[in-house]
Design an enzyme around this catalytic site. Structure first.
Site, PDB file in Angstrom:
ATOM      1  N   SER A  62       3.969   1.688 -10.191  1.00 31.25           N
ATOM      2  CA  SER A  62       3.225   1.659 -11.375  1.00 31.25           C
ATOM      3  C   SER A  62       2.530   3.035 -11.288  1.00 31.25           C
ATOM      4  O   SER A  62       2.027   3.281 -12.568  1.00 31.25           O
ATOM      5  CB  SER A  62       2.151   0.588 -11.423  1.00 31.25           C
ATOM      6  N   GLN A 122       8.443 -16.476  -5.992  1.00 31.74           N
ATOM      7  CA  GLN A 122       8.633 -16.445  -4.707  1.00 31.74           C
ATOM      8  C   GLN A 122       9.081 -15.069  -4.242  1.00 31.74           C
ATOM      9  O   GLN A 122      10.150 -14.534  -4.736  1.00 31.74           O
ATOM     10  CB  GLN A 122       9.998 -17.279  -4.517  1.00 31.74           C
ATOM     11  N   TYR A 159      -3.279  -6.969 -17.219  1.00 33.14           N
ATOM     12  CA  TYR A 159      -2.343  -6.111 -17.036  1.00 33.14           C
ATOM     13  C   TYR A 159      -0.877  -6.655 -16.952  1.00 33.14           C
ATOM     14  O   TYR A 159      -0.943  -7.924 -16.745  1.00 33.14           O
ATOM     15  CB  TYR A 159      -2.257  -5.762 -15.447  1.00 33.14           C
ATOM     16  N   ARG A 284      -5.664   4.850 -14.341  1.00 35.42           N
ATOM     17  CA  ARG A 284      -6.680   3.869 -13.615  1.00 35.42           C
ATOM     18  C   ARG A 284      -8.132   5.000 -13.374  1.00 35.42           C
ATOM     19  O   ARG A 284      -8.146   6.032 -13.018  1.00 35.42           O
ATOM     20  CB  ARG A 284      -6.268   3.101 -12.174  1.00 35.42           C
ATOM     21  N   THR A 297      -2.282   3.388  -8.980  1.00 31.00           N
ATOM     22  CA  THR A 297      -1.737   2.539  -7.821  1.00 31.00           C
ATOM     23  C   THR A 297      -0.302   1.963  -8.094  1.00 31.00           C
ATOM     24  O   THR A 297       0.141   2.043  -9.362  1.00 31.00           O
ATOM     25  CB  THR A 297      -2.693   1.354  -7.212  1.00 31.00           C
ATOM     26  N   GLY A 298       0.211   1.866  -6.913  1.00 27.06           N
ATOM     27  CA  GLY A 298       1.610   1.292  -7.207  1.00 27.06           C
ATOM     28  C   GLY A 298       2.252   0.432  -5.977  1.00 27.06           C
ATOM     29  O   GLY A 298       1.832   0.539  -5.151  1.00 27.06           O
ATOM     30  N   SER A 324       4.466  -4.164   1.810  1.00 29.29           N
ATOM     31  CA  SER A 324       4.016  -4.754   0.530  1.00 29.29           C
ATOM     32  C   SER A 324       3.961  -6.071   0.850  1.00 29.29           C
ATOM     33  O   SER A 324       4.212  -6.753   2.017  1.00 29.29           O
ATOM     34  CB  SER A 324       4.793  -4.220  -0.595  1.00 29.29           C
ATOM     35  N   ASN A 325       3.146  -6.897  -0.143  1.00 33.33           N
ATOM     36  CA  ASN A 325       2.912  -8.247  -0.094  1.00 33.33           C
ATOM     37  C   ASN A 325       2.157  -8.652   1.249  1.00 33.33           C
ATOM     38  O   ASN A 325       2.511  -9.582   2.033  1.00 33.33           O
ATOM     39  CB  ASN A 325       4.341  -9.153   0.235  1.00 33.33           C
TER      40      ASN A 325
END
Ligand code: HEL
Length: 343
Positions: A62, A122, A159, A284, A297-298, A324-325
């Site tokens: 992003s 998921q 968002y 941001r 941020t992305g 990530s996650n």
């Protein structure tokens, strides 16, 4: 007052903590009044063991939204677009409520449902379903418009990636060119961002890059998520770039080199997000102990990116982790901002 020097020891410690929490590699590049600080820990590639470097290309997610917003603000400067005009004036019939304006879209106040919530409920299965898919903008909007608006247009910050799909559609309609051409001609070429590419719909990253490893929901297993089209996001998240280029772009932005002063002022009109964060137009604001910084941020699968600059653009930070996650890594990497800007 001038910023305290970046706390490089704290930055390195933070990167090492992120590694201990599951990131294969992490880096921070600070550009401080023309002096570059390079910190990198761990690997870009778990298979070969190649060390990660601050020069590695990454999927910036992003942070793409800031590039997209700048192009639209340039179009405002060129008299082709008005922020407080209905999106449907430019894209007839697109949105279900003609009260949604361009400004609502760029400040995440449109109420458009975020289709990523459907796609990634998921995490791993959702990613595998889309990683090589190529969507049209229309298909992405159909996914978003399958759900009702989440709020009355303009009412609250909520968002949604769909907002920057609409922004991409506006760019293509008003410039009669692709967003790839718009980024290239208006930002990449003028700023000589030699590491920045809009590779969509390809699923590969050019040059020397970090692989990305998303974390599975339950087992915490890592999945190599490097090869992906990011077509579910496109103008909301598909750029590839580097710390050097993101720092250069954000610094140029706040120093007024990319838009008129009037449009930069519009970009910095803040909608509160929480006690220490706000959102402008594709930008941001993070409030730190030593003042506010601006950027984005992305998060795409396997790629966590922070890209921020000081108000005067003299100090910029890009920090990155190739997972990530993983909320623990995310919270840890968030701390790079204080270390880089407040010392
Ligand atoms: C608001 C954000 C954080 S999410 C938004 C966009 N990224 C996405 O919408 C992708 C979300 C799925 C990522 C995936 N998570 C899951 O699948 C969870 N079920 C993972 O972590 O690999 C981006 O980039 N933005 C970040 C931003 O603006 O900072």
């Amino acid at each position: 007052a001038p910023l305290a020097a970046p706390d490089t020891a704290e930055l390195r410690k933070t990167l090492r903590t992120a590694l201990s929490q599951g990131a294969p590699g992490a880096f921070a590049r600070v550009d401080d009044n023309g002096k570059a600080i390079h910190l990198a820990e761990g690997v870009a590639d778990r298979g070969t063991g190649r060390a990660i470097g601050t020069g590695d290309l990454i999927r910036v997610g992003s942070v793409t939204k800031t590039f997209t917003a700048v192009v639209l603000l340039q179009l405002v400067d060129e008299g082709k677009l008005k922020l407080d005009t209905s999106v449907n004036t430019y894209l007839p019939g697109l949105l279900p409520d003609r009260r949604i304006t361009v400004r609502h879209v760029l400040s995440h106040r449109s109420g458009l449902y975020d289709h990523a919530n459907t796609l990634f409920a998921q995490s791993v299965q959702g990613f595998e379903n889309v990683r090589n898919r190529v969507y049209t903008y229309r298909q992405l909007m159909d996914l978003s418009l399958a759900k009702p608006l989440t709020n009355k247009p303009g009412a609250v910050y909520s968002y949604s990636n769909a907002n920057f799909v609409v922004a991409g559609m506006l760019i293509e309609k008003l410039t009669k060119k692709s967003v790839a051409t718009a980024y290239q001609e208006r930002l990449i070429k003028p700023l000589k961002l030699t590491d920045t590419y809009y590779v969509h719909p390809k699923n590969t990253i050019p040059g020397r890059y970090s692989r990305g490893y998303m974390t599975a929901d339950s087992s915490g297993r890592k999945i190599d998520s490097t090869r992906q089209t990011v077509s579910w996001a496109q103008s909301a998240g598909a750029l590839v770039s580097s710390g050097k280029d993101l720092n250069k772009f954000l610094s140029a932005l706040v120093q007024g080199k990319l838009t008129s002063a009037a449009q930069l002022k519009q970009m910095l009109k803040w909608t509160p997000v929480n006690s220490t964060q706000a959102y402008g137009l594709g930008l941001r604001r993070r409030d730190l102990s030593c003042g506010s910084v601006y950027g984005h941020t992305g998060t795409v699968q396997g790629y966590y990116t922070w890209a921020f600059t000081s108000k005067n653009g003299k100090r910029s930070l890009t920090s990155f982790a190739n997972t990530s996650n993983n909320g623990t890594v995310y919270a840890t990497m968030n701390r790079t901002l204080e270390a880089a800007f407040c010392g």
